[in-house]
Each structure stands twice: as structure tokens, then as C-alpha cells.
Design an enzyme around this catalytic site. Sequence first.
Site, short mmCIF file in Angstrom:
data_model
loop_
_atom_site.label_atom_id
_atom_site.label_comp_id
_atom_site.label_asym_id
_atom_site.label_seq_id
_atom_site.Cartn_x
_atom_site.Cartn_y
_atom_site.Cartn_z
CG HIS A 45 -3.95 7.58 -0.61
ND1 HIS A 45 -3.62 6.24 -0.67
CD2 HIS A 45 -4.27 7.83 0.68
CE1 HIS A 45 -3.77 5.70 0.53
NE2 HIS A 45 -4.17 6.65 1.36
CD GLU A 101 -2.73 1.31 2.46
OE1 GLU A 101 -3.34 2.38 2.67
OE2 GLU A 101 -2.82 0.31 3.19
CG ASP A 140 -1.73 -17.03 12.43
OD1 ASP A 140 -2.25 -16.54 11.41
OD2 ASP A 140 -2.10 -18.10 12.94
CE LYS A 173 -5.15 -18.03 13.75
NZ LYS A 173 -4.58 -19.11 12.96
#
Length: 389
Positions: free
Chosen positions: A381, A86, A290, A216
Site C-alpha cells: 500500500h 483503490e 447494480d 440488497k
Amino acid sequence: MIPKIPRDRDDDYGAAAIKARQDFVREHTGSRVEHQASYSLDPSTLPGNIENFYGVAQVPIGLAGPLLVNGEHATGEYFVPLATTEGTLVASYNRGMKLCRDAGGVTTTVLDDKMQRAPVFSFGSAREARDFRDWLDEHFEEIAAAAETTTSTGKLVEIQKFSVSKLLYTRFNYTTGDAAGQNLTGKATFAACAWIKQNYPRELHFLLEGQFATDKKTSVVNMLHTRGKRVVAEITLPAALVEEQMHVSTDKLFSARLKGQLGSIMSVTNNNGNHSANGITALFIATGQDVANVAESSALYGFSELLPNGDFYASITLPSLIIATYGGGTGLATQRESLEILGCYGAGGVYKLAEIIAATVLAGELSLGSAVVAEEWVQAHDDLGRNRP
């Protein structure tokens, strides 16, 4: 005939097995897998981390910093590796880190450390479930001893109990050292439940995970009671410094925070910040965490104050930051290098890493929040965040 991915029972991480899978991909998909098949890591280090290995995914890593941390475990300046695709992300975190450094650094505090497995026990009636709840309290020491026979680092510190109908939902809370601990707690809790079933004088049934650890998945229970590390990062920013570097006044920054608070309440989100998942995910990828744990780890409580003299107090609390500096993917080649850059690899590094991550998140919150208020977000951006091959 359904094509089968090649495997070698004797040497599935050897060069021949890996090449067979690369050729399989080329034959069945038409892709050359040229870049995925090029790597410097040793495949013999991968058992336990991945199956059917054929190559790597290369994610660019950028460096932000120095980040000045005034913690109990992380003290000094750190250059932070952020793995992302990004545009503007590294630049934004870098800008926030400069602001925090010039304000004297980010103060960090680890408040709690817990990892859970959450069995649910079922009975014939609510009274039986209540009696079992009391029995658990009376036999905690024996249960803990049974659990800890499976681990050299995990310690059962508490069993939380929640009664519903004729069910008892529990949360077995552990400290897990420098490991994230999901597998550790699963194995330990299974041993504890086996002891319970053998020694409880009446009939019971249990399911090892009653979906109350919310592994999760973001959840209020983990935000309130902690899963992983609960860590705070805080700073007081001089008004003149904010105006100079962020091109916005602190009163406008605080006003925007109040509006954001209401928006967060209306949307029932897991945090009232701007983009905690950005920095956490980039650090997770870089350091071998993870990445699915971002679902929980990105939860954030933001709190700000406009002080009487115009200075701006800002803090973030990460209530369920699930990280490791040992085990899992942390020992793989590139991931270990990132942890070594931070001085966090191996035993004794997990609280230090927690403080660095929290300080990084705060820097990112301040940078993006300021860019939105100063109306620089879209332009940033346009300048840095567009890649059109």
C-alpha cells in the site's frame, strides 16, 4: 422559492435539457462540472437507467490477467476489467491470477440459480395460515402459470414456506435467464398473489415483500438458500509455487486461515474471507451491475486444506451472486464494452460471468492472504496505494 431541477417533459434526455441541468449545477453549487459534463455515451440510451441526467462519473478501469478458468461455462484465459480508485487492488488481483494460472487454473462450478420475491400472508389464526400453506402446495402449477404470464424468461420453480404465529412468510423462487431479475420477480409474484387472492376460498391479506428476500441486504437465509447464482471456485496450489511467488509457506498460510476463521466467527461477519467485496465491486462497476447488490453478493464461504504433501487446496463459495449480462446497466456504452472484453455480453452469458467473477475473487483472496502472512501488505500500500494530490 425552492429551486427546481430543470426537466423537459417532451425530451428530458435531449441536449437542451441536459445543458439546462449542467447550468443549474454551476449556478447553484459553484462547480464547473467540467469533467462530469464530458462523455461519449448517447444520452438517448439512458431512459430506464437514470433520471435528471446531467453527466457521468468517470471511474478508472484497470486490466488484470490473464485469468485461467476451467469452468463449465467459462473456459480459457480472460483479461478482467476492474473499475476502482483503490491503489494496489488491480496489482493484487493480477498477482493472484498469475499464481492460479501457473498452478493450472481455477476450476469453477455453478451450483444453483434462484431469484426471489417474498410475500407475507396474514390470517386470523395460526391454523388458517397452516391450511393456506397446504393449499399453496396443491395449486402450485396454477400459481406458476399466473406468475409466468408477466415474463418470457422467468420461471417459478419453488415456493418456500415459513410459518410464524398467524403469518406465512414465503419465498417465490425463480430462474431469470440472463437478467438479475429483481424487477421481473416482483412483477411476476404480484400477478401470482392476485391469482391467489382471487381463488383462495377464504379471506387472506398479503404484503408483496415481507423483507424475507432481503433485497440488497446480507442475510443468512440467502447464504443458505441462494439468491442469484451460487458458484464455487477452487484450486490446488503446489507448495513450491506458493513459496516462490507468494514468499510464504503453505503451512503458515493454512495457520493464518484457521486464525481468520475464528475472527470471522467472533465478529459474526457475512464471510470468512479477506476482501471479496473488492473484486466484486470493481467488476460490478465495470460491467454495469447494480452495485448495491454487493451487500449480498460479497457473502463468501472460504474453505482450505493443507494436503499431506504440503500442497494447499483453496476454495470460495459465493452463495448469493446477483449479476446480469442483459438488461439493467449492462447495455450502456462502457459497461457493454467490459462485458464484451470478457465475452459475456447478452444472452447466454450470465453463468460464464458468474464463473469469471468467482475465479477473480479466489485469486484476490489468495493474493491478499499471502501478503498479510508474508508481511508485505503494508509495504504494498505504501508503494502503490497512496495518491496525495
